[in-house]
Design a protein around this motif. Structure first.
Motif, mmCIF file in Angstrom:
data_model
loop_
_atom_site.group_PDB
_atom_site.id
_atom_site.type_symbol
_atom_site.label_atom_id
_atom_site.label_comp_id
_atom_site.label_asym_id
_atom_site.label_seq_id
_atom_site.Cartn_x
_atom_site.Cartn_y
_atom_site.Cartn_z
ATOM 1 N N MET A 120 0.831 -1.199 0.000
ATOM 2 C CA MET A 120 0.000 0.000 0.000
ATOM 3 C C MET A 120 0.870 1.256 0.000
ATOM 4 S SD MET A 120 -2.884 1.262 2.754
ATOM 5 C CE MET A 120 -1.742 1.932 3.965
ATOM 6 N N VAL A 121 1.915 1.258 0.819
ATOM 7 C CA VAL A 121 2.813 2.409 0.882
ATOM 8 C C VAL A 121 3.460 2.653 -0.484
ATOM 9 C CG1 VAL A 121 4.950 3.292 1.904
ATOM 10 C CG2 VAL A 121 3.196 2.276 3.357
ATOM 11 N N ASN B 164 4.040 12.410 7.432
ATOM 12 C CA ASN B 164 4.286 11.835 8.746
ATOM 13 C C ASN B 164 4.073 10.320 8.782
ATOM 14 O OD1 ASN B 164 4.675 14.414 9.829
ATOM 15 N ND2 ASN B 164 2.485 14.672 10.160
ATOM 16 N N TYR B 165 3.768 9.725 7.648
ATOM 17 C CA TYR B 165 3.337 8.335 7.608
ATOM 18 C C TYR B 165 4.495 7.372 7.847
ATOM 19 C CZ TYR B 165 0.192 4.565 6.362
ATOM 20 O OH TYR B 165 -0.602 3.465 6.409
ATOM 21 N N ASP B 166 4.224 6.347 8.622
ATOM 22 C CA ASP B 166 5.205 5.310 8.937
ATOM 23 C C ASP B 166 4.559 3.965 8.649
ATOM 24 O OD1 ASP B 166 6.972 3.485 10.000
ATOM 25 O OD2 ASP B 166 7.079 4.426 11.967
ATOM 26 N N ALA C 20 -4.475 9.219 5.677
ATOM 27 C CA ALA C 20 -3.453 8.584 4.838
ATOM 28 C C ALA C 20 -3.774 7.106 4.644
ATOM 29 C CB ALA C 20 -2.069 8.764 5.462
ATOM 30 N N ASP C 21 -4.189 6.423 5.715
ATOM 31 C CA ASP C 21 -4.607 5.021 5.584
ATOM 32 C C ASP C 21 -5.789 4.891 4.623
ATOM 33 O OD1 ASP C 21 -2.735 3.733 7.241
ATOM 34 O OD2 ASP C 21 -3.967 4.011 9.030
ATOM 35 N N LEU D 257 -6.569 3.485 -2.909
ATOM 36 C CA LEU D 257 -5.678 3.101 -4.011
ATOM 37 C C LEU D 257 -5.638 1.582 -4.182
ATOM 38 C CD1 LEU D 257 -2.717 5.581 -3.383
ATOM 39 C CD2 LEU D 257 -4.372 5.644 -5.270
ATOM 40 N N MET D 258 -5.673 0.848 -3.067
ATOM 41 C CA MET D 258 -5.705 -0.616 -3.138
ATOM 42 C C MET D 258 -6.970 -1.087 -3.863
ATOM 43 S SD MET D 258 -4.379 -1.489 0.698
ATOM 44 C CE MET D 258 -3.811 -3.183 0.566
ATOM 45 N N GLN D 259 -8.101 -0.458 -3.567
ATOM 46 C CA GLN D 259 -9.346 -0.835 -4.224
ATOM 47 C C GLN D 259 -9.294 -0.494 -5.708
ATOM 48 O OE1 GLN D 259 -11.686 -2.786 -3.646
ATOM 49 N NE2 GLN D 259 -12.998 -2.298 -5.374
#
Length: 174
Positions: free
Chosen positions: A105-106, A138-140, A151-152, A158-160
């Motif tokens: 996903m990232v 800021n995403y980790d 962000a999630d 995007l995954m869908q």
């Protein structure tokens, strides 16, 4: 943490229109979680997201909420494209963000920002509204349960998009 939902317009053949960018987001923490679920169901109905609402399975209550209120048709099936060969997942709807799927996903998020980031208006340059770009900075990928819920939600959208079989097309050009 805040709840979030992201509606992404998919790649399409409609010339002169937006392509592959968020067009609507919800990012809020109402007093009751059911109020958030209702907002998500309403947005799903408004955008006619039949078969395209992909949820994080860590929150099964939203999936049940959709089912209990006649909204199961909006839920997206579990995306096998983001499961390992040895996956033992048994849920019908939603995605499990885990050590296998989250890095994928990232990667989608990074590529999408490079290709379409300038088109995203939910960003830190605006004085109002959700700051998707700020959350992405800021995403980790290893952190679970962060306050980067938008962000999630963006990554899950995007995954869908990758998982959906049929791509949108201009109905006037058939």
């Amino acid at each position: 943490s805040l709840g979030a939902m992201c509606v992404l317009i998919r790649e399409n053949t409609i010339s002169g229109h937006l392509k592959k960018v968020p067009v609507a987001v919800i990012r809020t923490r109402p007093k009751h979680k059911e109020d958030f679920y209702e907002l998500c169901l309403q947005l799903s109905i408004y955008y006619n997201l039949v078969g395209n609402v992909l949820c994080d399975v860590r929150t099964p209550a939203i999936i049940q909420y959709f089912k209990d209120r006649g909204g199961a048709k909006y839920l997206a099936n579990r995306p096998a494209k983001f499961e390992s060969e040895n996956s033992e997942q048994g849920h019908d709807y939603g995605v499990s963000l885990n050590t296998y799927s989250k890095p994928m996903m990232v990667g989608l998020m990074q590529t999408h920002i490079e290709d379409y980031g300038r088109e995203i208006w939910f960003n830190s340059n605006k004085s109002v509204g959700p700051n998707l770009i700020t959350e992405l900075q800021n995403y980790d990928e290893k952190e679970i349960g962060s306050d980067n819920d938008l962000a999630d939600a963006y990554g899950i959208a995007l995954m869908q998009d990758i998982s959906a079989e049929a791509k949108p097309r201009d109905k006037t050009m058939q």
